[in-house]
Scaffold this motif. Structure first.
Motif, PDB file in Angstrom:
ATOM      1  N   ASP A 107       2.249   3.755 -15.029  1.00 30.79           N
ATOM      2  CA  ASP A 107       2.226   3.534 -16.478  1.00 30.79           C
ATOM      3  C   ASP A 107       3.026   2.268 -16.778  1.00 30.79           C
ATOM      4  N   LEU A 108       2.360   1.246 -17.303  1.00 32.01           N
ATOM      5  CA  LEU A 108       3.012  -0.036 -17.555  1.00 32.01           C
ATOM      6  C   LEU A 108       3.291  -0.274 -19.031  1.00 32.01           C
ATOM      7  N   ASP A 109       3.228   0.756 -19.857  1.00 32.99           N
ATOM      8  CA  ASP A 109       3.481   0.629 -21.291  1.00 32.99           C
ATOM      9  C   ASP A 109       4.964   0.332 -21.529  1.00 32.99           C
TER      10      ASP A 109
ATOM     11  N   ALA B  44       0.840  -1.201   0.000  1.00 34.95           N
ATOM     12  CA  ALA B  44       0.000   0.000   0.000  1.00 34.95           C
ATOM     13  C   ALA B  44       0.872   1.247   0.000  1.00 34.95           C
ATOM     14  N   GLY B  45       0.596   2.129  -0.933  1.00 39.28           N
ATOM     15  CA  GLY B  45       1.331   3.382  -0.998  1.00 39.28           C
ATOM     16  C   GLY B  45       2.566   3.349  -1.863  1.00 39.28           C
ATOM     17  N   LEU B  46       3.051   2.165  -2.218  1.00 42.33           N
ATOM     18  CA  LEU B  46       4.207   2.081  -3.103  1.00 42.33           C
ATOM     19  C   LEU B  46       3.784   2.399  -4.534  1.00 42.33           C
ATOM     20  N   VAL B  47       4.627   3.092  -5.248  1.00 39.54           N
ATOM     21  CA  VAL B  47       4.306   3.551  -6.599  1.00 39.54           C
ATOM     22  C   VAL B  47       5.202   2.843  -7.601  1.00 39.54           C
ATOM     23  N   VAL B  48       4.584   2.300  -8.657  1.00 42.44           N
ATOM     24  CA  VAL B  48       5.340   1.759  -9.782  1.00 42.44           C
ATOM     25  C   VAL B  48       5.463   2.876 -10.810  1.00 42.44           C
TER      26      VAL B  48
ATOM     27  N   TRP C 194      23.880   8.544 -23.298  1.00 42.19           N
ATOM     28  CA  TRP C 194      22.567   8.194 -22.747  1.00 42.19           C
ATOM     29  C   TRP C 194      22.033   9.396 -21.998  1.00 42.19           C
ATOM     30  N   CYS C 195      20.750   9.638 -22.111  1.00 40.02           N
ATOM     31  CA  CYS C 195      20.153  10.744 -21.376  1.00 40.02           C
ATOM     32  C   CYS C 195      18.751  10.347 -20.934  1.00 40.02           C
ATOM     33  N   GLY C 196      18.257  11.013 -19.919  1.00 44.24           N
ATOM     34  CA  GLY C 196      16.920  10.697 -19.413  1.00 44.24           C
ATOM     35  C   GLY C 196      16.721  11.327 -18.062  1.00 44.24           C
ATOM     36  N   ALA C 197      15.794  10.803 -17.379  1.00 37.02           N
ATOM     37  CA  ALA C 197      14.817   9.803 -17.789  1.00 37.02           C
ATOM     38  C   ALA C 197      13.440  10.335 -17.409  1.00 37.02           C
ATOM     39  N   THR C 198      12.425   9.847 -18.116  1.00 35.01           N
ATOM     40  CA  THR C 198      11.065  10.304 -17.850  1.00 35.01           C
ATOM     41  C   THR C 198      10.516   9.647 -16.595  1.00 35.01           C
ATOM     42  N   THR C 199       9.419  10.164 -16.097  1.00 32.82           N
ATOM     43  CA  THR C 199       8.755   9.612 -14.915  1.00 32.82           C
ATOM     44  C   THR C 199       7.248   9.634 -15.127  1.00 32.82           C
ATOM     45  N   GLN C 200       6.650   8.449 -15.142  1.00 27.65           N
ATOM     46  CA  GLN C 200       5.186   8.353 -15.248  1.00 27.65           C
ATOM     47  C   GLN C 200       4.692   7.311 -14.249  1.00 27.65           C
ATOM     48  N   ASP C 201       3.949   7.753 -13.256  1.00 26.22           N
ATOM     49  CA  ASP C 201       3.451   6.859 -12.213  1.00 26.22           C
ATOM     50  C   ASP C 201       2.346   5.961 -12.760  1.00 26.22           C
TER      51      ASP C 201
ATOM     52  N   TRP D 204      10.999   0.130 -14.962  1.00 24.92           N
ATOM     53  CA  TRP D 204      10.066   0.563 -13.929  1.00 24.92           C
ATOM     54  C   TRP D 204      10.768   0.635 -12.579  1.00 24.92           C
ATOM     55  N   ARG D 205      10.472   1.682 -11.855  1.00 23.24           N
ATOM     56  CA  ARG D 205      11.021   1.876 -10.519  1.00 23.24           C
ATOM     57  C   ARG D 205       9.910   1.634  -9.501  1.00 23.24           C
TER      58      ARG D 205
END
Length: 626
Positions: free
Chosen positions: A496-498, A449-453, A487-494, A533-534
């Motif tokens: 989002d499993l795409d 609970a509360g953890l974000v993918v 290498w450069c980045g990185a995006t962050t989308q909570d 995914w983080r």
């Protein structure tokens, strides 16, 4: 608790036989010799080496590291003893440590040149907190606490087998000998713990006796006719907090679920502590999920109040620096992190750990014009996380069981069993460590609970208009790939499993890269990169520790009983490289009950049960009448 900056010792070497500390008006050791004094007073007074023989682990706690001669003498005695304990952990606190060059001077003519050279080579940056220095392939560990002993002893989590009381003379350094400090030491003692010192101060001996020690006198060293020895024999056995009990003190086998950075680091630390590991992963190879990115950064952080995040990240980054060097991994050394909030005048360098650079100085290092000052971490850098994970697994000697998803856990008579989707037993062991990422969320139950993918996409420029001379981070990051690209980045989308690479995300990454590089327009390159995914906790710190035992929940983490033989090591966010080494060491210490490599406040900060405790407190407050 904010730790004061470290003030290094000033040492007077004018008398080579007895280096002195002018600030205390005292010498570091007897003119008759530092090592003979250490062997007679501290080893002999504590019954060593006899008392550690046949033991799995033995812990020494010292007040006053000084020049390090007591540690060297103890290490040498361990080395020479064929019946030695499997692991020696030497914990020492020092408010005013020597600079590396002064330590080298102190041991230039050491009778133990090999050991002294290793100590000097491993000497850490003088930053507050605990530093874990490993020798003899991890079988000898120096846990060096830099800071005020009165603060650090309160925060240490350990049970000592022997105490070395070795501050400067009580009349010159009373803070290391008064009843308050000795009481802090006694909290780390168990029945049978011994203590020794060259001092025969009556107030000190009375204080020890009042705390439950049997205190006596023994023949002293050199010109001191007597010295003090003691044995802890309290009338009532002190109880350790339930949340600080070892989770699998007798374990010789463990199963680690997860073959990424977290799992590999746990397997390595446990193997060095004498625990044979099997590493299980659902994927067909190690480091194929979040740890499979082609490059990643590691570095500490700085914040004005030096709060838990800064202190944990500092300890973790320094642990990574040491382990990466030990494993001999190729890396891009040094890292720049742009500072967009503080002016240069408000930035303070910390010797050997982080340097505050002007925009011009940072630009010269980066190889492009930067608009802001920056923090430079000389020990940070970038490396291949998958190569790091594979190196740790190889060094651990772990058995790999890949392509094997774990669907459930259940307690068994000898520990835990791991089950597949059909309920069949995959493996069993007295110790299980859950060290995977978001794929293990079904195993975490309420802790999920509360953890974000969080989805992240990084981009590859095969022919980069600018390759940073050192890795650089700020709004995004850039790392040279060694082949003319970056290498450069990185995006962050909570949430989002795409898994597909997206052009919009590449556009965002390239815009950040252009701002870092000072380009007028982002480069136009084909869509290329990687998606991962983080797993992120609400407070952006990892989850490392035991899980609550069934029953009534305690109102403090340190009082919460834990399920034996089960540990969690996850939630590494985007800091897997930076956190893995320290996390693995902490898992091994929590499992086996050896001295923890973090202070108590930081143990609480990463405890997996912290969110459940906070929810329970909020519910209690909400239920109170207005």
């Amino acid at each position: 608790m904010r730790r004061a900056a470290i003030v290094p010792a000033e040492v007077d070497f004018s008398d080579p036989a007895a280096p002195a500390a002018p600030a205390f008006g005292d010498v570091y050791h007897s003119r008759a010799g530092a090592l003979p004094q250490a062997r007679h007073v501290f080893l002999g007074g504590n019954g060593l080496p006899g008392r550690w023989q046949g033991r799995r682990s033995f812990a020494v706690l010292e007040t006053g590291f000084g020049l390090g001669n007591n540690f060297l003498a103890t290490w040498d005695a361990w080395r020479q003893d064929p019946a030695r304990c499997e692991r020696l952990v030497f914990v020492s606190v020092e408010k005013h440590p020597l600079r590396r060059e002064h330590l080298a001077h102190a041991h230039a003519a050491s009778p133990l040149p090999e050991l002294a050279a290793q100590l000097v080579a491993a000497w850490p940056p003088l930053t507050p907190g605990l530093h874990t220095l490993r020798f003899e392939a991890g079988r000898v560990e120096l846990l060096l606490g830099l800071g005020d002993a009165r603060e650090l002893l309160r925060e240490l989590v350990l049970q000592a087998d022997a105490l070395y009381l070795d501050g400067f003379a009580p009349a010159r350094n009373p803070e290391l000998w008064d009843e308050w400090l000795l009481k802090s030491l006694a909290r780390h003692a168990a029945p049978g713990t011994t203590a020794a010192t060259w001092s025969i101060s009556r107030p000190m001996r009375r204080a020890l006796a009042s705390l439950g020690f049997e205190v006596g006198l023994a023949p002293g060293f050199a010109n001191k006719p007597e010295m003090s020895i003691a044995r802890f024999a309290p009338r009532h056995t002190p109880q350790r907090p339930a949340g600080r009990e070892p989770l699998a003190s007798d374990a010789r086998r463990a199963v680690v679920v997860g073959a990424g950075l977290a799992g590999a680091a746990c397997a390595l630390a446990l193997s060095r502590a004498g625990v044979a590991c099997t590493v299980i992963d659902a994927l067909g190879g190690p480091a194929q999920a979040s740890s499979g990115n082609p490059a990643g950064l590691f570095h500490g952080t700085v914040n004005p109040d030096d709060g838990p995040h800064a202190r944990f990240n500092r300890a973790a980054a320094l642990a990574t620096q040491r382990l990466v060097a030990e494993l001999g991994l190729p890396l891009q050394r040094g890292l720049l992190r742009l500072e967009t909030r503080l002016p240069l005048a408000a930035m303070t360098s910390v010797g050997g750990y982080v340097q505050a650079l002007s925009a011009a100085e940072a630009s010269a290092l980066a190889g492009t014009a930067l608009a802001h000052p920056a923090w430079f971490y000389p020990g940070g850098g970038a490396l291949d996380p998958a190569a790091y994970a594979r190196a740790m697994l190889a060094a651990s000697g772990a058995t790999l069981n890949l392509g094997t998803p774990v669907a459930a856990l259940r307690p068994a008579s000898a520990g835990w069993e791991l089950l597949d989707g059909g309920g069949a037993v995959i493996a069993a062991a007295p110790l299980v460590v859950l060290a995977g990422g978001h794929g293990q969320l079904p195993l975490l139950g309420e802790l999920a609970a509360g953890l974000v993918v969080q989805r992240g996409q990084l981009s590859h420029l095969p022919h980069a208009p600018w390759c940073p001379a050192v890795p650089i981070a700020g709004e995004g990051y850039a790392i040279a790939d060694g082949r003319g690209g970056a290498w450069c980045g990185a995006t962050t989308q909570d949430g989002d499993l795409d898994p597909a690479l997206r052009a919009a995300d590449q556009t965002e990454n390239l815009a950040r890269y252009a701002r870092l590089a000072g380009l007028d327009t982002p480069p136009d390159v084909p869509l290329a990169g990687r998606v991962g995914w983080r797993l992120i906790a609400p407070d952006r710190l990892p989850l490392i520790g035991g899980l609550a035992a069934p029953g009534v929940a305690a109102d403090q983490l340190r009082l919460q009983p834990r399920q034996p033989g089960l540990l969690l090591c996850t939630g590494f966010a985007s800091r897997g490289i930076s956190w893995a080494a320290l996390a693995g060491q902490l898992v091994a210490a929590l499992a086996l009950g050896t001295p923890r490599p973090l202070e108590a406040e930081l143990l609480d900060a990463v405890d997996p049960m912290r969110f459940a405790l906070r929810r329970a407190r909020r519910a209690t407050i909400a239920a109170l009448p207005n």
